[in-house]
Motif scaffolding. Structure first.
Motif, mmCIF file in Angstrom:
data_model
loop_
_atom_site.group_PDB
_atom_site.id
_atom_site.type_symbol
_atom_site.label_atom_id
_atom_site.label_comp_id
_atom_site.label_asym_id
_atom_site.label_seq_id
_atom_site.Cartn_x
_atom_site.Cartn_y
_atom_site.Cartn_z
ATOM 1 N N ALA A 38 0.844 -1.197 0.000
ATOM 2 C CA ALA A 38 0.000 0.000 0.000
ATOM 3 C C ALA A 38 0.876 1.243 0.000
ATOM 4 C CB ALA A 38 -0.919 -0.001 1.217
ATOM 5 N N PRO A 39 0.492 2.293 -0.761
ATOM 6 C CA PRO A 39 1.252 3.539 -0.727
ATOM 7 C C PRO A 39 1.089 4.204 0.630
ATOM 8 C CG PRO A 39 -0.809 3.845 -1.896
ATOM 9 C CD PRO A 39 -0.715 2.382 -1.583
ATOM 10 N N GLY A 40 2.064 4.975 1.024
ATOM 11 C CA GLY A 40 1.986 5.643 2.306
ATOM 12 C C GLY A 40 1.784 7.135 2.133
ATOM 13 N N PHE A 41 1.025 7.720 3.021
ATOM 14 C CA PHE A 41 0.906 9.171 3.081
ATOM 15 C C PHE A 41 1.667 9.628 4.314
ATOM 16 C CE2 PHE A 41 -2.904 7.889 0.693
ATOM 17 C CZ PHE A 41 -2.765 8.696 -0.439
ATOM 18 N N ALA A 42 2.347 10.760 4.176
ATOM 19 C CA ALA A 42 3.223 11.206 5.254
ATOM 20 C C ALA A 42 2.445 11.674 6.475
ATOM 21 C CB ALA A 42 4.139 12.334 4.753
ATOM 22 N N ASN A 43 1.245 12.189 6.239
ATOM 23 C CA ASN A 43 0.505 12.770 7.353
ATOM 24 C C ASN A 43 -0.969 12.888 6.987
ATOM 25 O OD1 ASN A 43 0.371 15.113 5.640
ATOM 26 N ND2 ASN A 43 2.391 15.713 6.414
ATOM 27 N N TYR A 44 -1.726 13.371 7.938
ATOM 28 C CA TYR A 44 -3.174 13.541 7.753
ATOM 29 C C TYR A 44 -3.506 14.496 6.608
ATOM 30 C CZ TYR A 44 -7.989 14.858 8.997
ATOM 31 O OH TYR A 44 -9.328 15.135 8.962
ATOM 32 N N PRO A 45 -2.874 15.701 6.528
ATOM 33 C CA PRO A 45 -3.224 16.620 5.435
ATOM 34 C C PRO A 45 -2.974 16.020 4.055
ATOM 35 C CG PRO A 45 -2.061 17.805 7.160
ATOM 36 C CD PRO A 45 -1.956 16.343 7.502
ATOM 37 N N ASP A 46 -1.869 15.261 3.898
ATOM 38 C CA ASP A 46 -1.589 14.643 2.596
ATOM 39 C C ASP A 46 -2.668 13.631 2.234
ATOM 40 O OD1 ASP A 46 0.650 16.147 2.373
ATOM 41 O OD2 ASP A 46 2.080 14.520 2.739
ATOM 42 N N ALA A 47 -3.078 12.829 3.208
ATOM 43 C CA ALA A 47 -4.117 11.826 2.951
ATOM 44 C C ALA A 47 -5.436 12.484 2.594
ATOM 45 C CB ALA A 47 -4.288 10.913 4.171
ATOM 46 N N LEU A 48 -5.797 13.545 3.318
ATOM 47 C CA LEU A 48 -7.052 14.237 3.047
ATOM 48 C C LEU A 48 -7.015 14.905 1.676
ATOM 49 C CD1 LEU A 48 -9.830 15.080 4.096
ATOM 50 C CD2 LEU A 48 -8.740 17.100 5.111
ATOM 51 N N ALA A 49 -5.876 15.515 1.333
ATOM 52 C CA ALA A 49 -5.755 16.175 0.025
ATOM 53 C C ALA A 49 -5.920 15.169 -1.107
ATOM 54 C CB ALA A 49 -4.403 16.886 -0.081
ATOM 55 N N TRP A 50 -5.316 13.983 -0.954
ATOM 56 C CA TRP A 50 -5.476 12.966 -2.002
ATOM 57 C C TRP A 50 -6.928 12.526 -2.089
ATOM 58 C CZ3 TRP A 50 -7.483 8.143 -2.492
ATOM 59 C CH2 TRP A 50 -7.218 7.472 -3.687
ATOM 60 N N ALA A 51 -7.556 12.250 -0.960
ATOM 61 C CA ALA A 51 -8.931 11.742 -0.968
ATOM 62 C C ALA A 51 -9.893 12.749 -1.574
ATOM 63 C CB ALA A 51 -9.357 11.385 0.458
ATOM 64 N N VAL A 52 -9.709 14.024 -1.254
ATOM 65 C CA VAL A 52 -10.592 15.050 -1.822
ATOM 66 C C VAL A 52 -10.307 15.240 -3.304
ATOM 67 C CG1 VAL A 52 -11.168 17.506 -1.758
ATOM 68 C CG2 VAL A 52 -10.909 16.233 0.374
ATOM 69 N N GLY A 53 -9.018 15.277 -3.667
ATOM 70 C CA GLY A 53 -8.658 15.483 -5.071
ATOM 71 C C GLY A 53 -9.094 14.353 -5.988
ATOM 72 N N GLU A 54 -9.108 13.121 -5.469
ATOM 73 C CA GLU A 54 -9.468 11.964 -6.287
ATOM 74 C C GLU A 54 -10.906 11.513 -6.044
ATOM 75 O OE1 GLU A 54 -7.839 10.631 -8.605
ATOM 76 O OE2 GLU A 54 -5.730 11.158 -8.344
ATOM 77 N N HIS A 55 -11.689 12.318 -5.344
ATOM 78 C CA HIS A 55 -13.040 11.903 -4.970
ATOM 79 C C HIS A 55 -13.870 11.482 -6.182
ATOM 80 C CE1 HIS A 55 -17.123 12.005 -3.453
ATOM 81 N NE2 HIS A 55 -17.410 12.961 -4.310
#
Length: 846
Positions: free
Chosen positions: A534-551
């Motif tokens: 699984a790819p890793g996200f460095a922190n909460y903001p990075d994970a949220l940015a990906w999830a919103v951007g790829e929604h």
């Protein structure tokens, strides 16, 4: 909400103030600069509007010219400032009272007046550092003033800036002089109380979007309050974008918090019209298939201008909304030659003029076809005659997309380009043709291509005009190219290879969704991980940015998996997408994705997966008030989980029951399920689940008035969340504990917990709950008689609610008004607080 208030005397500095206003409004946005004769709409109560602006301003500019003091014609020998009702005096006095920054603006060398000539209540004005504005150096001086203002009032986190959503304009735009002039001329047509609406219509590929985007960029300076853009995908195999989805994008672009966007289309449209009222905004609505699709996107203010592109004329827009039509024809011969010359070089055109004429004739002046041909010739040096020969050979595909000229067939042009691709670029083209969703990210292209030269393949597709980087790092295809790419994948790959590509796409997004869920919702991350790294996200903001951007892509992938029999991917992606759907306020989308998961599990015959999806769907339905269906699903799911002795699944089912019953205010029944969930969690090695069960249990006890029990349980839940580093859970507990303390009249403890909840929400970037914590702090400080502290907390909460366009702002504004009406807030003392007022529901949907 205005930040900059311009104070001036009409007889002294009217024109200097007006010129400065226009320059500052162009820089900061009209909604942030207040000048009475520009900012107060006709018919509105002058005093009320002015008073509101004085209460929310963040800096006051006092324009002082040679006649600023003014002679009072009623009392000779006295200045106008000495009149008690003089607005200039009242505005300065209020700024001094509120202690907001004041900048005296001295016009054309005027000196600061002698303070002895001023009334006592405004004499401190002369002790503020002044700046000079000269008419002959207006741009320079106002620029310096703007720099000072930018330092004084930077855009706050969460505050909105004018949206700038226009797509990138193409460099090789030619011709269209008459159409551009026609569009510009429409701007000057005064038509009363309705916005200007123009429909740019023409055949597919004729260049409607290119013309609309180029023109919009050229006139965007006339719309300082922003530019909105949406592709309605009216002629797209992926399906048209609904007006509700488009409005969601507009509202978020205008700064509206997702969780306060209404679900109902009419309510969304009404909120949108309210927000843009009085603002000068350009709205570009692209690729529309019907008037009903675009009608809810029309503003209600004449200051806005709407440009619509469509393959049809949309006659009902002309009848009902008075829309004007600008038909777009193919390029003239001279324009087509100029386009070719710009794209492939004038030397090649001059070397073979007759062949160039033949290319223009075979492309029928269609900009899309001409652009593709130009890209082909640029990629393959050599005589232009060879291009003409190749274009004349292939006419067997995309027949329905022929533009009526035997010498031009888009399939032939696309195929010729495709045959020139390298093997790696061709494979990537297949993949993009199969890939669902509105676009694909650079990262996804690299991951899914699985080749060392993927970057070169992407660059080759972009050079060939077969792929467009519509925003940085994201690629999309023109409607016709996407259809062609899918067709090439169908013809040029084996069925097994295509299914492998589909699996790769599904696995790619499942891995990313799972990794994001690890940060966004630790409970989801405890569910069995899928095979593969699984790819890793460095922190909460990075994970949220990906999830919103790829929604949008993830939702499309979910549907894609269902269509191609990848049932297990459907319910796993749905489950791991739950957190981002919940936090971004997409309640109906959340229901839709869990319905798809439920159907996929039923299709696969996986009873446990079906029961899990049913529980998640029930929780989503509860948020929409669909309690009967939610209870029915849970009644069917729990026996399945019990018969399989799925302890974790049963725990989640009981938590879902608790949420549904809590929404129905059946707290006694909800408490029973919360206890059942706790007993299951206590028997398992699932610390997050134990904490979740405890907070549900404590919440229901609090709702039943059992505050002492609730406090003990919530405190234990908080300790678990702290041990786990689960900040959202901690914030939830702290806010609930604060409310319990408030109900018990333990106000010091309530303040402590609200402040800690506020700090965590601020770190998480959850603006709404940050404001709620501040609002609660204002409540308690008010109960304690700490008016100054209450005003500070409520003012901060109000700023956030206003930035989110949240309806709670009116209630907080009312509380502030009430406390100001009570008198001098700085003189308040602690009083008998009386009972708490913690009756607003605050349970978060986990």
């Amino acid at each position: 909400m205005p930040d900059i208030f311009i104070n001036y005397r009409t007889a002294d500095a009217r024109f200097g103030a007006a010129a400065t206003y226009e320059l500052l409004a162009a820089r900061f946005g009209r909604h942030r600069v207040f000048l009475d004769n520009q900012s107060i709409p006709a018919g509105m109560p002058y005093a009320a509007e002015l008073t509101y602006a004085l209460e929310v301003m963040r800096v006051l500019l006092v324009f002082i010219g040679p006649t600023w003091l003014g002679d009072d014609d009623v009392t000779p020998g006295r200045s106008m400032l000495h009149r008690p009702g003089d607005w200039v005096r009242q505005e300065i006095r209020r700024a001094l009272q509120r202690q907001v920054p004041i900048i005296p603006v001295m016009l054309d060398g005027t000196s600061i007046p002698d303070e002895r000539l001023l009334p006592p209540d405004v004499r401190p004005l002369v002790r503020h550092q002044a700046m000079e504005v000269r008419h002959d150096m207006l741009g320079t001086d106002v620029g310096r003033l703007g720099d000072r203002l930018a330092a004084l009032i930077p855009v706050q986190p969460g505050a909105t800036t004018p949206p700038q959503q226009l797509p990138t304009q193409l460099a090789a735009f030619v011709g269209r002089t008459a159409e551009m002039a026609d569009l510009t001329g429409r701007l000057s047509e005064e038509d009363g109380d309705t916005p200007g609406v123009v429909v740019l219509c023409g055949t597919p590929g004729v260049g409607k979007t290119t013309l609309a985007t180029t023109w919009a960029h050229r006139v965007r300076h006339l719309f300082p309050d922003g530019q909105l853009h949406v592709n309605m995908r009216g002629f797209d195999r992926r399906g048209a974008l609904s007006a509700a989805e488009a409005l969601h994008g507009f509202l978020t672009g205008l700064g509206t918090a997702p969780e306060v966007i209404p679900d109902n289309l009419d309510d969304r449209a009404a909120l949108y019209r309210s927000i843009v009222a009085g603002r000068r905004i350009l709205v570009l609505v692209d690729n529309v298939h019907s008037a009903d699709q675009v009608r809810p996107l029309l503003p209600g203010t004449p200051l806005c201008f709407v440009l619509v592109t469509s393959r049809t004329q949309l006659p009902s827009l002309a009848v009902r909304e008075g829309a004007r039509h600008v038909p777009l024809d193919v390029l003239t011969d001279s324009e087509a030659h100029l386009l070719l010359s710009k794209r492939i070089g004038s030397d090649r055109i001059f070397a073979e003029p007759a062949v160039a004429d033949e290319i223009v004739a075979r492309c029928a002046g269609l900009p899309l076809a001409l652009s593709i041909v130009a890209a082909l010739t640029d990629q393959r040096p050599g005589p232009l005659a060879r291009v003409v020969h190749e274009l004349g050979q292939e006419r067997t595909r995309l027949d329905e997309l022929s533009f009526g000229d035997d010498d031009l067939d888009l399939r032939s042009v696309f195929s010729w380009s495709y045959q020139r691709l390298s093997p790696s670029a061709r494979s990537l083209f297949h993949l993009i043709g199969i890939h669902p969703g509105p676009d694909i990210s650079h990262e996804s292209c690299l991951a899914l291509a699985c080749t060392d030269d993927a970057r070169h393949a992407i660059a080759e597709l972009v050079r060939s005009s077969l792929l467009v980087e519509h925003v940085a790092g994201r690629y999309s295809l023109h409607d016709l190219l996407r259809i062609y790419a899918a067709e090439r994948a169908e013809f040029d790959t084996e069925a097994g290879e295509r299914q492998s590509i589909r699996h790769a796409i599904a696995d790619h997004y499942l891995r990313h969704v799972t990794a994001a869920a690890h940060w966004l919702d630790p409970n989801t991350a405890k569910i069995r991980r899928d095979p593969g790294e699984a790819p890793g996200f460095a922190n909460y903001p990075d994970a949220l940015a990906w999830a919103v951007g790829e929604h949008a892509v993830v939702l499309a992938v979910t549907e894609f998996c269902a269509q191609h029999g990848l049932d297990s991917h459907v319910w796993r992606i749905a489950s791991r997408s739950n957190a981002v759907l919940r936090r971004t306020g997409r309640r109906r989308e959340r229901v839709a994705v869990h319905r798809a998961a439920l159907a996929a599990a039923a299709h696969a015959g996986d009873q446990l997966a079906w029961a899990t999806a049913a529980c998640e769907l029930a929780s989503a339905l509860a948020r929409l008030g669909e309690h009967v269906e939610a209870r029915s699903l849970l009644d069917a799911a729990l026996p399945v989980l019990q018969s399989a002795d799925d302890q974790f699944g049963m725990l989640q089912a009981h938590l879902s029951y608790t949420r549904v019953l809590d929404a129905q205010q059946q707290h006694a029944a909800a408490l029973q399920h919360a206890r059942a969930a706790f007993e299951l969690a206590d028997a398992q090695d699932e610390p997050v689940s134990r904490a979740d069960a405890l907070i549900h249990l404590g919440h229901q006890q609090a709702m039943l008035g059992r505050h002492e029990e609730a406090l003990a349980v919530c405190t234990e839940a908080l300790q678990h969340y702290e041990d786990l580093g689960h900040e959202e859970g901690q914030s939830n507990c702290l806010l609930t504990i604060g409310i319990i303390h408030q109900e018990l009249r333990e106000y010091r403890a309530a303040i402590e917990h609200y402040e800690r909840s506020y700090t965590l929400d601020r770190r998480l970037g959850d603006r709404y709950w940050e404001a709620m914590s501040l609002d609660r702090l204002g409540d308690v400080h008010s109960l304690l008689g700490h008016a100054d502290a209450a005003v500070r907390s409520w003012s901060a909460a109000l700023a956030i609610f206003d930035s989110l366009h949240h309806p709670e702002a009116d209630r907080v504004r009312g509380a502030l008004g009430a406390i100001h009406r009570q008198g001098d807030v700085s003189g308040s003392t602690e009083a008998d607080p009386g009972p708490g007022k913690a009756d607003r529901r605050v349970r978060r949907d986990r």
